[in-house]
Design a protein around this motif. Structure first.
Motif, mmCIF file in Angstrom:
data_model
loop_
_atom_site.group_PDB
_atom_site.id
_atom_site.type_symbol
_atom_site.label_atom_id
_atom_site.label_comp_id
_atom_site.label_asym_id
_atom_site.label_seq_id
_atom_site.Cartn_x
_atom_site.Cartn_y
_atom_site.Cartn_z
ATOM 1 N N SER A 216 52.472 52.462 41.224
ATOM 2 C CA SER A 216 51.175 52.701 40.579
ATOM 3 C C SER A 216 50.346 53.765 41.270
ATOM 4 C CB SER A 216 50.380 51.396 40.506
ATOM 5 O OG SER A 216 50.217 50.838 41.802
ATOM 6 N N TYR B 240 46.352 51.269 38.919
ATOM 7 C CA TYR B 240 46.832 52.462 38.222
ATOM 8 C C TYR B 240 45.764 53.539 38.017
ATOM 9 C CZ TYR B 240 51.176 50.032 37.081
ATOM 10 O OH TYR B 240 52.387 49.364 37.163
ATOM 11 N N THR C 54 52.240 56.996 39.379
ATOM 12 C CA THR C 54 52.337 57.111 37.916
ATOM 13 C C THR C 54 51.369 56.139 37.258
ATOM 14 O OG1 THR C 54 54.129 55.470 37.805
ATOM 15 C CG2 THR C 54 54.771 57.800 37.993
ATOM 16 N N ASP C 55 51.046 56.423 35.990
ATOM 17 C CA ASP C 55 50.183 55.514 35.253
ATOM 18 C C ASP C 55 51.028 54.464 34.522
ATOM 19 O OD1 ASP C 55 51.244 56.722 32.967
ATOM 20 O OD2 ASP C 55 49.468 57.946 32.600
ATOM 21 N N ARG C 56 50.388 53.673 33.685
ATOM 22 C CA ARG C 56 51.095 52.583 33.006
ATOM 23 C C ARG C 56 52.139 53.071 32.003
ATOM 24 N NH1 ARG C 56 46.215 50.025 34.174
ATOM 25 N NH2 ARG C 56 46.490 47.922 35.030
ATOM 26 N N ARG C 57 52.050 54.319 31.621
ATOM 27 C CA ARG C 57 53.060 54.905 30.727
ATOM 28 C C ARG C 57 54.144 55.625 31.507
ATOM 29 N NH1 ARG C 57 49.241 58.571 27.259
ATOM 30 N NH2 ARG C 57 48.394 58.839 29.367
ATOM 31 N N ASP C 58 54.111 55.462 32.831
ATOM 32 C CA ASP C 58 55.085 56.077 33.738
ATOM 33 C C ASP C 58 54.951 57.601 33.781
ATOM 34 O OD1 ASP C 58 57.010 55.571 35.680
ATOM 35 O OD2 ASP C 58 58.659 56.056 34.345
ATOM 36 N N LEU C 59 53.753 58.095 33.522
ATOM 37 C CA LEU C 59 53.480 59.521 33.625
ATOM 38 C C LEU C 59 52.856 59.826 34.981
ATOM 39 C CD1 LEU C 59 51.955 60.162 30.085
ATOM 40 C CD2 LEU C 59 54.308 60.593 30.844
ATOM 41 N N ARG D 16 50.484 60.889 37.791
ATOM 42 C CA ARG D 16 49.029 60.957 37.772
ATOM 43 C C ARG D 16 48.452 61.580 39.052
ATOM 44 N NH1 ARG D 16 45.854 57.331 40.268
ATOM 45 N NH2 ARG D 16 46.722 55.517 41.310
#
Length: 305
Positions: free
Chosen positions: A49, A95, A52-57, A59
């Motif tokens: 976390s 996140y 990456t963010d919750r969409r696995d992008l 950050r």
């Protein structure tokens, strides 16, 4: 605003730096908090976390830190329960950009009021350590008076909270750590101490609850000590060994306003003491969070005087 950020996962702690970042804006149900003090957990750099963010992008650059104490400066649309100018403390979302900064945007539900007689430095030291101890003992460990508790890392930030809360609940607490930790563990309420380098852990006999912040071989050996119906509680991942006639639980700490209120009230009336080691400014945070010597207590970054 100034903030401590990371961009390179491979660089680890060495990749932390002080940088200028845009001031955050309050989304729906958010508040913006002007941070006075912030806490940090070194393992953040190992958490997905952080990167990456919750969409696995990706950050990054990501602002570190998840514990805070400060003053509300703005409310997002629909936010209730808090007001501008209110002193607060709490645990930020894993996140989102964190609290080693001058400001943070955070969901209001993740904050609790910080009483005026509790210093911001103390407030920032409580969320992760206090909530981890509370949830491990009472939510997951179902601790009862008269039980025997084995608290690993009893001189650490979490361990000292575990010891104090367990003692207050009527448990008998056995702390562990290195030889140098003995006196601090006893001062924070442990009734016995096991030097993991020189003593034999198994000599303590059976226990009803193990609070494990170490894992590995110590976690495996601890599982064998748990009495029938007892619980192994781990905050370092799924236990490698489980009690024969008990249960094993691993969990990730969650924000809880009611529990934060319980914890800070205990600080106010003297039932709970914090375990703060180093206090540094935001300008000196990178050096303070990369110590050359073993940490003695929790490091707090004081963002404002």
């Amino acid at each position: 605003m100034k903030a401590i950020v990371v961009s390179d996962q491979a660089a680890g702690m060495a990749g932390m730096k002080l940088a200028e970042r845009p001031e955050p804006q309050a989304a729906i149900n958010d508040v913006v908090v002007q941070i006075h003090a912030s806490g940090f957990v070194p393992t953040e750099l190992e958490w997905p976390s952080t990167w990456t963010d919750r969409r696995d992008l990706v950050r990054t650059p990501a602002i570190l830190g998840h514990e805070l104490a400060g003053v509300v400066t703005a409310l997002g649309y629909g936010t209730t329960g808090l007001s501008v100018g209110q002193r607060v403390f709490g645990l930020a979302d894993w996140y989102r950009d964190g609290t080693l900064a001058e400001y943070v945007a955070i969901e209001a539900r993740n904050l609790a009021p910080l009483p005026g007689d509790v210093d911001f430095t103390v407030g920032a030291s409580l969320p992760i350590s206090g909530l981890t101890a509370w949830q491990g003992l009472f939510q997951h460990g179902h601790l009862q008076a008269g039980q025997r508790v084995l608290a690993h890392g009893a001189a650490g930030a979490v361990g000292t909270m575990v010891t104090q809360l367990a003692r207050e609940a009527g448990a008998y607490v056995i702390g562990t750590g290195r030889a140098a930790d003995r006196q601090k563990a006893l001062e924070f309420g442990a009734q016995e101490f096991v030097d993991l380098d020189n003593d034999t852990l198994e000599d303590i006999g059976g226990v009803d609850l193990v609070f494990d912040v170490i894992g590995g071989a110590i976690g495996k050996r601890s599982a064998a000590l748990i009495r029938a119906g007892g619980t192994l509680v781990s905050v370092v991942g799924s236990p490698e060994a489980r009690p024969v006639n008990g249960v094993a639980v691993d969990f990730v700490v969650e924000s809880d306003r009611a529990q934060l209120n319980e914890i800070v009230q205990r600080v106010r009336d003297g039932r709970l003491r914090t375990n703060i080691g180093t206090v540094a400014t935001l300008d000196d945070a990178v050096a303070a969070l990369n110590p050359t010597e073993r940490l003695k207590g929790k490091t707090i970054i004081r963002v404002r005087p």
